[in-house]
Design a protein around this motif. Structure first.
Motif, short mmCIF file in Angstrom:
data_model
loop_
_atom_site.label_atom_id
_atom_site.label_comp_id
_atom_site.label_asym_id
_atom_site.label_seq_id
_atom_site.Cartn_x
_atom_site.Cartn_y
_atom_site.Cartn_z
N ARG A 244 39.82 31.61 39.07
CA ARG A 244 38.71 33.20 39.79
C ARG A 244 38.58 34.23 40.20
O ARG A 244 39.27 33.76 41.31
N TRP A 245 38.07 35.42 39.49
CA TRP A 245 38.05 36.09 40.19
C TRP A 245 37.18 37.10 40.23
O TRP A 245 35.82 36.62 38.89
N TRP A 246 36.47 38.15 41.04
CA TRP A 246 35.11 38.58 41.04
C TRP A 246 35.26 39.62 41.40
O TRP A 246 35.68 40.07 42.59
N ALA A 247 34.02 40.63 41.44
CA ALA A 247 34.01 41.49 41.86
C ALA A 247 32.41 42.01 42.40
O ALA A 247 31.38 41.61 40.95
N ALA A 248 31.55 43.39 43.19
CA ALA A 248 30.55 43.08 43.18
C ALA A 248 30.00 44.74 43.36
O ALA A 248 31.64 45.13 44.41
N GLN A 249 29.93 45.85 42.81
CA GLN A 249 29.51 47.05 43.33
C GLN A 249 29.71 47.37 44.51
O GLN A 249 28.68 46.95 45.23
N GLY A 250 31.34 48.38 44.89
CA GLY A 250 30.49 48.49 46.28
C GLY A 250 31.74 47.80 47.52
O GLY A 250 32.02 48.21 48.90
N THR A 251 31.64 46.48 46.96
CA THR A 251 32.75 45.56 47.69
C THR A 251 33.30 45.50 47.76
O THR A 251 34.33 44.01 48.66
N GLY A 252 34.17 45.57 46.94
CA GLY A 252 36.15 45.02 47.04
C GLY A 252 35.84 43.70 45.62
O GLY A 252 34.88 43.17 45.01
N VAL B 263 28.64 43.53 38.74
CA VAL B 263 29.05 42.56 39.44
C VAL B 263 29.89 42.33 38.31
O VAL B 263 29.04 42.22 36.90
N GLY B 264 30.93 41.50 38.21
CA GLY B 264 31.87 40.40 37.09
C GLY B 264 32.47 39.26 37.60
O GLY B 264 32.77 39.37 39.06
N VAL B 265 32.24 38.08 36.78
CA VAL B 265 32.99 37.25 37.40
C VAL B 265 33.41 36.47 35.87
O VAL B 265 32.61 36.30 34.61
N VAL B 266 34.38 36.75 36.39
CA VAL B 266 36.17 35.97 35.83
C VAL B 266 36.32 34.37 36.42
O VAL B 266 36.79 34.64 37.29
N SER B 267 35.91 34.02 35.87
CA SER B 267 36.44 32.22 35.92
C SER B 267 37.00 31.21 34.55
O SER B 267 36.75 31.49 33.91
N ALA B 268 37.91 31.10 35.06
CA ALA B 268 39.54 29.45 33.88
C ALA B 268 39.64 29.34 34.65
O ALA B 268 40.91 29.07 35.61
N PRO B 269 38.41 27.83 34.80
CA PRO B 269 38.70 26.58 35.75
C PRO B 269 40.56 26.16 35.44
O PRO B 269 40.19 24.74 35.67
N ALA B 270 40.68 26.34 34.17
CA ALA B 270 41.61 25.29 33.19
C ALA B 270 43.50 25.61 33.98
O ALA B 270 44.41 25.00 34.20
N LEU B 271 42.73 26.69 34.54
CA LEU B 271 44.41 27.45 34.71
C LEU B 271 43.65 27.43 36.67
O LEU B 271 44.67 27.65 37.94
N GLY B 272 42.83 27.09 37.08
CA GLY B 272 42.12 26.70 38.37
C GLY B 272 41.99 28.24 39.31
O GLY B 272 42.45 28.55 40.45
#
Length: 264
Positions: free
Chosen positions: A127-135, A116-125
């Motif tokens: 967010r990117w995310w992924a979980a294994q096998g789901t894209g 699982v990975g979440v990258v959240s950049a609120p000042a840029l508005g």
């Protein structure tokens, strides 16, 4: 999918961190200290990690945690990896390119792997995310998202290369190889921190690399890049974020990337 609940939790954790970091972003009374490695840490870094750890203690009390500011806590086959503010130097100067990185690493038959990975950049508005096998996805919420796919660029002379700085490559004795790679590419830009990895996942950058990183810098971006169809390894080709440095690409250019920067 097996990690959907963990992904939802990671979004909740990112929401809490975003609220805390944005409240102090550009604050005139922001407190900043210098760590032993001479890098800055702000009160917002510490507060965000404390919030994430507190929520994990309630929601996943059996899971281990590793964070940049407060180190390792617990043991076991599941470990959350936290960088409360990736890009603290930007944060303290009011530059909006910084993000909270949250990931889950599990121990399997072949060793640890990010799931699982979440990258959240609120000042840029953003967010990117992924979980294994789901894209991999980007958007403002799980319900309003666009799927990410890496580029199909096949030649270095057509490729865009993202990196952080020249100094790191010079310190590691690899500046000549790095410069050779920049000359071989169509375009190079020093975006820095999490951002070039997210652009690899989006397909707007084709390759990126850094000579020295910690696990909390790489764990979340590696999941996003790989679920977008890319490849994430160390400079010597070790899969995943566990090698102390990073090489990420659309996959088609990975051998070329390692050919320039791979360590003997």
């Amino acid at each position: 999918m097996p990690f959907n609940d963990d992904l939802r939790l990671a979004h909740i954790l990112a929401d809490a961190a975003d609220a805390a970091t944005m409240e102090r972003f550009k604050a005139l009374d922001l407190k900043v200290e210098t760590k032993p490695d001479m890098t800055p840490v702000s009160e917002a870094d510490k507060q965000a990690e404390e919030l994430i750890r507190s929520q994990l203690q309630r929601a996943r009390p059996r899971d281990a945690v590793l964070g940049e500011e407060y180190g390792s806590q617990g043991t076991g086959p599941r470990r959350w990896i936290i960088d409360p503010i990736d890009g603290t130097k930007n944060y303290v100067r009011g530059v909006p390119v910084w993000a909270t990185l949250i990931s889950l690493v599990v121990r399997g038959e072949h060793g640890d792997e990010g799931v699982v990975g979440v990258v959240s950049a609120p000042a840029l508005g953003r967010r990117w995310w992924a979980a294994q096998g789901t894209g991999a996805y980007t958007g403002r919420s799980l319900a309003a998202a666009t799927r990410l796919r890496v580029s199909q660029v096949e030649r270095l002379e057509d490729a865009s290369f993202g990196y952080s700085s020249l100094s790191g490559w010079e310190e590691h004795g690899q500046l000549p190889d790095f410069l050779d790679l920049t000359r071989a590419c169509w375009r190079t830009r020093g975006y820095g921190d999490f951002w070039p990895y997210m652009m690899v996942a989006e397909g707007s950058v084709d390759i990126c690399a850094e000579p020295e990183l910690s696990l909390w810098d790489m764990a979340a971006p590696s999941v996003v890049v790989q679920e977008a169809g890319g490849v994430f390894t160390s400079l010597d080709g070790r899969p995943g974020p566990f090698g102390g440095n990073a090489a990420a690409s659309n996959g088609l250019l990975h051998e070329d990337l390692l050919g320039y920067l791979g360590r003997d």
